[in-house]
Scaffold this active site. Sequence first.
Site, PDB file in Angstrom:
ATOM      1  N   TYR A   1      46.970  42.134  42.971  1.00 56.27           N
ATOM      2  CA  TYR A   1      46.652  40.922  41.979  1.00 56.27           C
ATOM      3  C   TYR A   1      46.054  39.901  42.592  1.00 56.27           C
ATOM      4  O   TYR A   1      45.266  39.258  42.117  1.00 56.27           O
ATOM      5  CB  TYR A   1      48.207  40.419  41.546  1.00 56.27           C
ATOM      6  CG  TYR A   1      48.003  39.233  40.743  1.00 56.27           C
ATOM      7  CD1 TYR A   1      47.399  39.209  39.460  1.00 56.27           C
ATOM      8  CD2 TYR A   1      48.218  37.779  41.319  1.00 56.27           C
ATOM      9  CE1 TYR A   1      47.360  37.757  38.604  1.00 56.27           C
ATOM     10  CE2 TYR A   1      48.058  36.753  40.702  1.00 56.27           C
ATOM     11  CZ  TYR A   1      47.494  36.706  39.506  1.00 56.27           C
ATOM     12  OH  TYR A   1      47.300  35.382  38.864  1.00 56.27           O
TER      13      TYR A   1
ATOM     14  N   ASP B   1      48.859  41.262  35.743  1.00 60.62           N
ATOM     15  CA  ASP B   1      50.091  40.759  36.097  1.00 60.62           C
ATOM     16  C   ASP B   1      51.045  41.008  34.876  1.00 60.62           C
ATOM     17  O   ASP B   1      50.647  41.409  33.767  1.00 60.62           O
ATOM     18  CB  ASP B   1      50.226  39.191  36.629  1.00 60.62           C
ATOM     19  CG  ASP B   1      49.691  38.285  35.392  1.00 60.62           C
ATOM     20  OD1 ASP B   1      49.313  38.651  34.514  1.00 60.62           O
ATOM     21  OD2 ASP B   1      50.084  37.079  35.710  1.00 60.62           O
TER      22      ASP B   1
ATOM     23  N   GLU C   1      47.430  30.670  43.964  1.00 61.78           N
ATOM     24  CA  GLU C   1      47.645  32.181  43.503  1.00 61.78           C
ATOM     25  C   GLU C   1      48.768  32.913  44.184  1.00 61.78           C
ATOM     26  O   GLU C   1      49.770  33.401  43.512  1.00 61.78           O
ATOM     27  CB  GLU C   1      46.568  33.374  43.546  1.00 61.78           C
ATOM     28  CG  GLU C   1      45.342  32.833  42.767  1.00 61.78           C
ATOM     29  CD  GLU C   1      45.867  33.121  41.366  1.00 61.78           C
ATOM     30  OE1 GLU C   1      46.551  33.777  41.062  1.00 61.78           O
ATOM     31  OE2 GLU C   1      45.014  32.343  40.395  1.00 61.78           O
TER      32      GLU C   1
END
Length: 313
Positions: A115, A133, A32
């Site tokens: 996020y 996002d 991520e």
Amino acid sequence: MNQEALLSWYRRVQRPLPWRLNPSPWSILLSEILLQQTQMERGILYHQKLLNRFPTIQSMAESSVDEVLLLWQGAGYYSRARRLHALSIEVMEHYGGTLPDTYDELLKLPGVGPYTAAAVSSIAFSRPVACVDGNIRRVMARQTNQENPSAKEVQTFADEQLAVEFPGDWNQAMMELGALVCRPKKPNCIECPIQESCLGIERAHELPLPRKLVKKDVSMDCVVRLDSLGRPELIQRPDSGLFAGLWGPDYDTTLDTDGLDFLGTIQHQLSHRRLIVKVWKGSSEKGTNPNEVALSTLDRRVLNLAGVLLDIP
Ligand code: SF4
């Protein structure tokens, strides 16, 4: 929106990414952090490199930040590497080496924003938190036929749509849809599992309206000073600012270029500005082996222009 259709589409077509095939919280967190600002192909490469060298949080915490930066070379946005190293130390010191499993606790860690906290808590720990996002914003703008949805509207949409029983799959399904089908250009609506609920399908390609980014040009001079072995004089950049902690030749906006050879100009695009770097060559008595320190992509280009031989990172 037809949640079942989207989930079963995702389970059918999802890409076999390394962190999906062998999931662990650490591997998912790494993916991520890398994928936020690095394209998928490169992200996979760097994910593999980092995970090979640092298979656990502990192994990264026991290494130096310079070693993390060295492996990060070429992936860009180097502050991520520094924060990841800080995160590993924090997790060792305050969480006994185990990544915390809630959104709120994850959010407290260095380099973890809303996020990443949402992605990791949902994908690694099945917490019902919606990710937002650019992909989700685009899907939302098209599904609801809105030209310029606010951050709050996108968040509300994501929260309302979240399939709370399968939050990890759901978030990944939304992002996979944005990456593979509801693409920025040429959305493939015919293949879309949620086209029935799409209000913006007729003008999908123009939604959402592009955000106006002001890109500034910054001019700089850079001198590469080479020693008798052809090795450049390099300095380590300060811990904050552009390319923090990386090594490179000296940059200046007021360089005295008397006696230096002009080699050429390099343009380098950063997210909000373009650097226009005039490169000069001079001599030095104290060169450094450039393959033993972490360099930014820009500095690698600058050194290439000066004829310095670099290993592939
Ligand atoms: S129908 Fe087209 S525009 Fe609408 S969500 Fe699907 S891919 Fe995107």
